[in-house]
Design a protein around this motif. Structure first.
Motif, PDB file in Angstrom:
ATOM      1  N   UNK A 105      25.362  36.302  26.677  1.00 51.67           N
ATOM      2  CA  UNK A 105      25.333  34.842  26.747  1.00 51.67           C
ATOM      3  C   UNK A 105      26.638  34.269  27.291  1.00 51.67           C
ATOM      4  N   UNK A 106      27.671  35.102  27.345  1.00 48.21           N
ATOM      5  CA  UNK A 106      28.956  34.647  27.876  1.00 48.21           C
ATOM      6  C   UNK A 106      29.040  34.808  29.392  1.00 48.21           C
ATOM      7  N   UNK A 107      28.074  35.506  29.993  1.00 46.90           N
ATOM      8  CA  UNK A 107      28.072  35.684  31.447  1.00 46.90           C
ATOM      9  C   UNK A 107      27.968  34.322  32.134  1.00 46.90           C
ATOM     10  N   UNK A 108      28.705  34.165  33.228  1.00 52.95           N
ATOM     11  CA  UNK A 108      28.489  32.979  34.051  1.00 52.95           C
ATOM     12  C   UNK A 108      27.333  33.245  35.013  1.00 52.95           C
ATOM     13  N   UNK A 109      27.118  32.365  35.967  1.00 49.21           N
ATOM     14  CA  UNK A 109      25.931  32.457  36.820  1.00 49.21           C
ATOM     15  C   UNK A 109      25.959  33.638  37.782  1.00 49.21           C
ATOM     16  N   UNK A 110      27.131  34.230  38.031  1.00 50.74           N
ATOM     17  CA  UNK A 110      27.215  35.346  38.982  1.00 50.74           C
ATOM     18  C   UNK A 110      27.379  36.701  38.301  1.00 50.74           C
ATOM     19  N   UNK A 111      27.760  36.721  37.053  1.00 49.69           N
ATOM     20  CA  UNK A 111      28.032  37.987  36.366  1.00 49.69           C
ATOM     21  C   UNK A 111      26.741  38.674  35.936  1.00 49.69           C
ATOM     22  N   UNK A 112      26.684  39.982  36.120  1.00 48.67           N
ATOM     23  CA  UNK A 112      25.477  40.739  35.810  1.00 48.67           C
ATOM     24  C   UNK A 112      25.751  42.039  35.062  1.00 48.67           C
ATOM     25  N   UNK A 113      27.013  42.331  34.801  1.00 49.80           N
ATOM     26  CA  UNK A 113      27.383  43.522  34.035  1.00 49.80           C
ATOM     27  C   UNK A 113      28.722  43.278  33.362  1.00 49.80           C
ATOM     28  N   UNK A 114      28.988  44.064  32.310  1.00 52.41           N
ATOM     29  CA  UNK A 114      30.255  43.940  31.590  1.00 52.41           C
ATOM     30  C   UNK A 114      30.777  45.322  31.233  1.00 52.41           C
ATOM     31  N   UNK A 115      32.067  45.523  31.434  1.00 48.70           N
ATOM     32  CA  UNK A 115      32.741  46.767  31.063  1.00 48.70           C
ATOM     33  C   UNK A 115      34.158  46.449  30.613  1.00 48.70           C
ATOM     34  N   UNK A 116      34.812  47.439  30.031  1.00 40.96           N
ATOM     35  CA  UNK A 116      36.206  47.298  29.617  1.00 40.96           C
ATOM     36  C   UNK A 116      37.106  47.957  30.662  1.00 40.96           C
ATOM     37  N   UNK A 117      38.366  47.554  30.740  1.00 43.17           N
ATOM     38  CA  UNK A 117      39.290  48.197  31.686  1.00 43.17           C
ATOM     39  C   UNK A 117      39.441  49.686  31.397  1.00 43.17           C
ATOM     40  N   UNK A 118      39.690  50.452  32.435  1.00 39.61           N
ATOM     41  CA  UNK A 118      39.962  51.879  32.262  1.00 39.61           C
ATOM     42  C   UNK A 118      41.275  52.079  31.522  1.00 39.61           C
TER      43      UNK A 118
END
Length: 405
Positions: free
Chosen positions: A193-206
């Motif tokens: 639900x925190x994604x904006x209109x262009x975001x489609x995936x989420x990951x953490x930094x390496x």
């Protein structure tokens, strides 16, 4: 006025003694309330019983259908080789703390499918009623299947094809088999639900520090941001992925996800080290607006403590998801990770969480205080203790009704 004593205006003394009985939070709760009232020298005791229950759902089994009316989270994992026990422990950790029902999508080699079914069948009904699962064969829709299967680790590239295979799933969380949940999966699910209109995936930094990060020092290909991203915990809006054309370095026009994977691999296969994770880094290097970055506490790995503590979010709130890469659950290199893995594996379902999980975990941590990661036990224990307390609060039903005047 008191309905059972209409001639009495008010009692001189009024005491309520609630006594709570419960089995598990899937079952029936009984609350006994003892009321002592004193009227001008006369004492009366009354017992009130209140019952409440939670409706039991269908037992999880292969191929179980989940109706759209249900609020269900989807979790995908890929298991090949000797990853059976790790995967079962990951599933167990997710079920211990999560609130909503979970649908597990398990991609596994044929010889493991029956073993998964056998493992799940041994869990108590109160647990199996809270999840569904489907087991899929390892398949790759484009390119050479044998080549994909051997990329980095056995079957790891399967995650790249989830948007293509799971066409009826809108969103899901992918995790590696060596992941353990130390808080409800519901909490990371909220990032959708925190994604904006262009975001489609989420990951953490390496990594958190560029000068000791792998990508910033050794990568021979494009990668996301300053330190790259780790794909061991990846939240995906599959609907958006399927409908997006991705920019790339091969052709001027964008390519769909499925049409992008094989040519991307062909171009970079001699330059990548970490297989599918490197391909994801390349994709989001050219499409950074599509990626949401969540804090390192949601993908906490040995790298966050073996070179000194460098995950500030975990220091403040504790580890939310533990990722035991480098095989640390099965050797003595980072015993703090193994302690958590063993504690969850040995915990008997339906036992007291504090007595049978948290306290043994605390005790075993004492043996790791002289190790690099063991020096910061609060990082590992803070969130799981908070999670257990929340679980108990949800199990306890308090319903005391006092007589009306």
């Amino acid at each position: 006025k008191y309905p059972f004593f209409p001639f009495v205006k008010s009692p001189r003394c009024f005491h309520v003694f609630p006594i709570l009985y419960f089995t598990s939070y899937q079952d029936v709760f009984v609350v006994e309330v003892t009321v002592w009232m004193s009227f001008d020298g006369f004492s009366f005791f009354f017992l009130f019983f209140f019952f409440t229950s939670r409706q039991k759902s269908e037992v999880g089994r292969p191929g179980s259908k989940v109706t759209q009316a249900e609020d269900v989270m989807h979790l995908a994992v890929v298991a090949c080789g000797n990853r059976l026990d790790e995967t079962l422990n990951m599933v167990k950790s997710a079920l211990l703390f999560s609130i909503k029902k979970i649908k597990f999508h398990i991609f596994a080699e044929e010889n493991l499918a029956e073993q998964f079914e056998k493992g799940f069948s041994q869990w108590p009904q109160t647990v199996s009623s809270r999840f569904h699962y489907s087991i899929y064969p390892i398949t790759f829709s484009v390119g050479n299947a044998d080549e994909w299967k051997k990329l980095f680790k056995p079957c790891a590239a399967q995650r790249l094809f989830l948007p293509v295979i799971l066409k009826d799933v809108d969103s899901l969380l992918y995790v590696d088999t060596d992941v353990l949940f130390l808080r409800p999966m519901d909490d990371i699910w909220k990032f959708l639900k925190a994604f904006n209109s262009t975001q489609l995936a989420a990951m953490a930094p390496e990594h958190e520090i560029p000068k000791i990060g792998w990508y910033s020092r050794f990568a021979r290909h494009p990668f996301y941001g300053v330190t790259g991203v780790n794909s061991g915990v990846m939240l995906m809006n599959l609907t958006r992925i399927r409908s997006t054309l991705f920019r790339n370095s091969m052709i001027a026009s964008g390519l769909s996800w499925e049409n992008l994977l094989h040519p991307l691999y062909q171009k970079y296969k001699n330059h990548i080290t970490w297989g599918d994770q490197d391909l994801l880094n390349i994709i989001f290097h050219y499409n950074p607006e599509c990626l949401y970055i969540f804090p390192c506490q949601w993908n906490y790995r040995p790298d966050h403590c073996m070179y000194g503590s460098n995950c500030k979010a975990a220091e403040e709130e504790g580890v939310s998801i533990l990722h035991g890469n480098r095989g640390v659950y099965h050797d003595e290199k980072q015993p703090t990770f193994r302690v958590v893995y063993d504690a969850i594996r040995e915990y008997p379902f339906e036992e007291n969480l504090f007595q049978s999980l948290f306290y043994p975990l605390q005790t075993k941590f004492l043996d790791t205080v002289n190790t690099l990661c063991g020096r910061i036990p609060q990082v590992f224990l803070r969130q799981i203790e908070k999670t257990m307390r929340a679980v108990y609060e949800k199990k306890v039903v308090r319903r005391v009704r006092l007589p009306r005047e």
